[in-house]
Design a protein around this motif. Structure first.
Motif, PDB file in Angstrom:
ATOM      1  N   LYS A  94       0.843  -1.199   0.000  1.00 44.86           N
ATOM      2  CA  LYS A  94       0.000   0.000   0.000  1.00 44.86           C
ATOM      3  C   LYS A  94       0.879   1.251   0.000  1.00 44.86           C
ATOM      4  O   LYS A  94       0.633   2.185  -0.776  1.00 44.86           O
ATOM      5  CB  LYS A  94      -0.924  -0.003   1.214  1.00 44.86           C
ATOM      6  CG  LYS A  94      -1.824   1.213   1.325  1.00 44.86           C
ATOM      7  CD  LYS A  94      -2.683   1.124   2.572  1.00 44.86           C
ATOM      8  CE  LYS A  94      -3.640   2.275   2.716  1.00 44.86           C
ATOM      9  NZ  LYS A  94      -4.653   2.363   1.670  1.00 44.86           N
ATOM     10  N   LEU A  95       1.889   1.269   0.839  1.00 46.70           N
ATOM     11  CA  LEU A  95       2.789   2.411   0.952  1.00 46.70           C
ATOM     12  C   LEU A  95       3.481   2.695  -0.377  1.00 46.70           C
ATOM     13  O   LEU A  95       3.482   3.835  -0.857  1.00 46.70           O
ATOM     14  CB  LEU A  95       3.828   2.140   2.052  1.00 46.70           C
ATOM     15  CG  LEU A  95       4.859   3.232   2.301  1.00 46.70           C
ATOM     16  CD1 LEU A  95       4.198   4.439   2.937  1.00 46.70           C
ATOM     17  CD2 LEU A  95       5.957   2.692   3.208  1.00 46.70           C
ATOM     18  N   LEU A  96       4.070   1.674  -0.973  1.00 45.69           N
ATOM     19  CA  LEU A  96       4.791   1.850  -2.236  1.00 45.69           C
ATOM     20  C   LEU A  96       3.861   2.328  -3.344  1.00 45.69           C
ATOM     21  O   LEU A  96       4.218   3.212  -4.128  1.00 45.69           O
ATOM     22  CB  LEU A  96       5.482   0.552  -2.645  1.00 45.69           C
ATOM     23  CG  LEU A  96       6.596   0.072  -1.711  1.00 45.69           C
ATOM     24  CD1 LEU A  96       7.135  -1.268  -2.172  1.00 45.69           C
ATOM     25  CD2 LEU A  96       7.703   1.099  -1.596  1.00 45.69           C
ATOM     26  N   LYS A  97       2.669   1.762  -3.389  1.00 50.51           N
ATOM     27  CA  LYS A  97       1.699   2.161  -4.414  1.00 50.51           C
ATOM     28  C   LYS A  97       1.314   3.628  -4.247  1.00 50.51           C
ATOM     29  O   LYS A  97       1.314   4.392  -5.211  1.00 50.51           O
ATOM     30  CB  LYS A  97       0.462   1.267  -4.337  1.00 50.51           C
ATOM     31  CG  LYS A  97      -0.571   1.588  -5.385  1.00 50.51           C
ATOM     32  CD  LYS A  97      -1.777   0.684  -5.275  1.00 50.51           C
ATOM     33  CE  LYS A  97      -2.796   1.084  -6.330  1.00 50.51           C
ATOM     34  NZ  LYS A  97      -4.072   0.432  -6.121  1.00 50.51           N
ATOM     35  N   GLU A  98       0.987   4.022  -3.015  1.00 50.91           N
ATOM     36  CA  GLU A  98       0.544   5.399  -2.792  1.00 50.91           C
ATOM     37  C   GLU A  98       1.665   6.413  -2.932  1.00 50.91           C
ATOM     38  O   GLU A  98       1.419   7.572  -3.282  1.00 50.91           O
ATOM     39  CB  GLU A  98      -0.152   5.516  -1.437  1.00 50.91           C
ATOM     40  CG  GLU A  98      -1.485   4.788  -1.423  1.00 50.91           C
ATOM     41  CD  GLU A  98      -2.358   5.123  -0.239  1.00 50.91           C
ATOM     42  OE1 GLU A  98      -2.263   6.247   0.290  1.00 50.91           O
ATOM     43  OE2 GLU A  98      -3.146   4.250   0.168  1.00 50.91           O
ATOM     44  N   LEU A  99       2.909   6.003  -2.662  1.00 51.67           N
ATOM     45  CA  LEU A  99       4.061   6.898  -2.842  1.00 51.67           C
ATOM     46  C   LEU A  99       4.597   6.859  -4.273  1.00 51.67           C
ATOM     47  O   LEU A  99       5.455   7.669  -4.623  1.00 51.67           O
ATOM     48  CB  LEU A  99       5.193   6.524  -1.875  1.00 51.67           C
ATOM     49  CG  LEU A  99       4.987   6.824  -0.405  1.00 51.67           C
ATOM     50  CD1 LEU A  99       6.156   6.297   0.422  1.00 51.67           C
ATOM     51  CD2 LEU A  99       4.811   8.317  -0.170  1.00 51.67           C
ATOM     52  N   SER A 100       4.118   5.916  -5.058  1.00 51.53           N
ATOM     53  CA  SER A 100       4.643   5.682  -6.415  1.00 51.53           C
ATOM     54  C   SER A 100       6.148   5.446  -6.391  1.00 51.53           C
ATOM     55  O   SER A 100       6.905   6.010  -7.173  1.00 51.53           O
ATOM     56  CB  SER A 100       4.306   6.860  -7.344  1.00 51.53           C
ATOM     57  OG  SER A 100       2.922   7.019  -7.468  1.00 51.53           O
ATOM     58  N   LEU A 101       6.568   4.589  -5.459  1.00 50.24           N
ATOM     59  CA  LEU A 101       7.983   4.234  -5.317  1.00 50.24           C
ATOM     60  C   LEU A 101       8.160   2.739  -5.515  1.00 50.24           C
ATOM     61  O   LEU A 101       7.254   1.956  -5.215  1.00 50.24           O
ATOM     62  CB  LEU A 101       8.509   4.589  -3.912  1.00 50.24           C
ATOM     63  CG  LEU A 101       8.567   6.051  -3.510  1.00 50.24           C
ATOM     64  CD1 LEU A 101       9.049   6.163  -2.067  1.00 50.24           C
ATOM     65  CD2 LEU A 101       9.470   6.846  -4.432  1.00 50.24           C
ATOM     66  N   THR A 102       9.345   2.361  -5.968  1.00 49.71           N
ATOM     67  CA  THR A 102       9.696   0.947  -5.998  1.00 49.71           C
ATOM     68  C   THR A 102      10.218   0.553  -4.624  1.00 49.71           C
ATOM     69  O   THR A 102      10.527   1.425  -3.792  1.00 49.71           O
ATOM     70  CB  THR A 102      10.802   0.676  -7.039  1.00 49.71           C
ATOM     71  OG1 THR A 102      12.007   1.339  -6.612  1.00 49.71           O
ATOM     72  CG2 THR A 102      10.399   1.147  -8.429  1.00 49.71           C
ATOM     73  N   GLN A 103      10.337  -0.737  -4.396  1.00 44.81           N
ATOM     74  CA  GLN A 103      10.888  -1.229  -3.128  1.00 44.81           C
ATOM     75  C   GLN A 103      12.284  -0.656  -2.912  1.00 44.81           C
ATOM     76  O   GLN A 103      12.627  -0.249  -1.805  1.00 44.81           O
ATOM     77  CB  GLN A 103      10.939  -2.767  -3.154  1.00 44.81           C
ATOM     78  CG  GLN A 103      11.464  -3.386  -1.882  1.00 44.81           C
ATOM     79  CD  GLN A 103      10.471  -3.304  -0.733  1.00 44.81           C
ATOM     80  OE1 GLN A 103       9.280  -3.450  -0.941  1.00 44.81           O
ATOM     81  NE2 GLN A 103      10.937  -3.078   0.456  1.00 44.81           N
ATOM     82  N   ASN A 104      13.083  -0.599  -3.962  1.00 46.45           N
ATOM     83  CA  ASN A 104      14.445  -0.089  -3.866  1.00 46.45           C
ATOM     84  C   ASN A 104      14.469   1.412  -3.564  1.00 46.45           C
ATOM     85  O   ASN A 104      15.288   1.886  -2.772  1.00 46.45           O
ATOM     86  CB  ASN A 104      15.224  -0.393  -5.152  1.00 46.45           C
ATOM     87  CG  ASN A 104      16.705  -0.333  -4.920  1.00 46.45           C
ATOM     88  OD1 ASN A 104      17.212  -0.844  -3.922  1.00 46.45           O
ATOM     89  ND2 ASN A 104      17.400   0.296  -5.854  1.00 46.45           N
ATOM     90  N   GLU A 105      13.547   2.170  -4.168  1.00 44.09           N
ATOM     91  CA  GLU A 105      13.476   3.610  -3.887  1.00 44.09           C
ATOM     92  C   GLU A 105      13.069   3.858  -2.435  1.00 44.09           C
ATOM     93  O   GLU A 105      13.588   4.766  -1.779  1.00 44.09           O
ATOM     94  CB  GLU A 105      12.488   4.280  -4.841  1.00 44.09           C
ATOM     95  CG  GLU A 105      12.982   4.354  -6.270  1.00 44.09           C
ATOM     96  CD  GLU A 105      11.903   4.780  -7.252  1.00 44.09           C
ATOM     97  OE1 GLU A 105      12.249   5.414  -8.256  1.00 44.09           O
ATOM     98  OE2 GLU A 105      10.707   4.458  -7.020  1.00 44.09           O
TER      99      GLU A 105
END
Length: 192
Positions: A94-105
């Motif tokens: 959920k966090l990555l999706k809402e931040l539009s970040l990859t796991q690495n970012e």
């Protein structure tokens, strides 16, 4: 969704996290607003530099209490397991999706904030010369986490979810800052 069991210990952690998240949000917004008006603030400039710096430095400490090192940190979000299988994966997705970040970012963002907190704020390593990390996504992560607890976890528990949201607190605090700034910079300069 099944019933979510929240232990007394987990509820205690959430209560402490809520205070920390509120403090983070208020200090972050104070930093952003005062920093944006730093050239118009009346009085000794050195006072405002120290005030603005104090706001941003405490943000790093508060953020790391929730998202920083998982070791020896009772208030870290990963200490909440409830009875949800793979809860950490559910929130991180959920966090990555809402931040539009990859796991690495996300990993790099966390690392930069934790490193800055450890090497500049908490311990002041002499050779540390990295710039201050931007906290825009850190702010968003706090809001996302608070909303996730409220909307995706606690609502399915026997815990009463009431009171204002973190976003409402942010809005109230921004209004308070603006009302204060009117006295410090004047109403005309505040609008710019």
């Amino acid at each position: 969704m099944k019933f979510i069991s929240v232990s007394d210990d987990e509820f205690n952690i959430i209560q402490h996290q809520n205070i920390i998240m509120k403090d983070f949000v208020c200090h972050y917004l104070s930093y952003k607003r005062f920093h944006s008006k730093r050239d118009e603030l009346k009085g000794e400039k050195g006072f405002w530099v120290h005030t603005v710096n104090a706001h941003i430095m405490v943000c790093f400490n508060f953020w790391c209490m929730i998202f920083g090192s998982e070791n020896n940190n009772n208030l870290h979000w990963k200490n909440l397991n409830f009875n949800i299988e793979n809860i950490q994966n559910v929130f991180e997705e959920k966090l990555l999706k809402e931040l539009s970040l990859t796991q690495n970012e996300w990993k790099n963002l966390r690392r930069s904030i934790i490193t800055f907190r450890n090497k500049y704020i908490a311990h002041r390593d002499i050779g540390y010369k990295e710039p201050v990390p931007y906290l825009d996504n850190a702010y968003k992560a706090i809001i996302i986490y608070s909303n996730w607890l409220r909307e995706d976890v606690l609502v399915y528990s026997d815990m009463l979810v009431s009171g204002v949201t973190l976003e409402q607190i942010a809005s109230l605090h921004e209004n308070m800052i603006d009302q204060t700034l009117i006295h410090i910079v004047g109403d005309n300069q505040l609008q710019s």
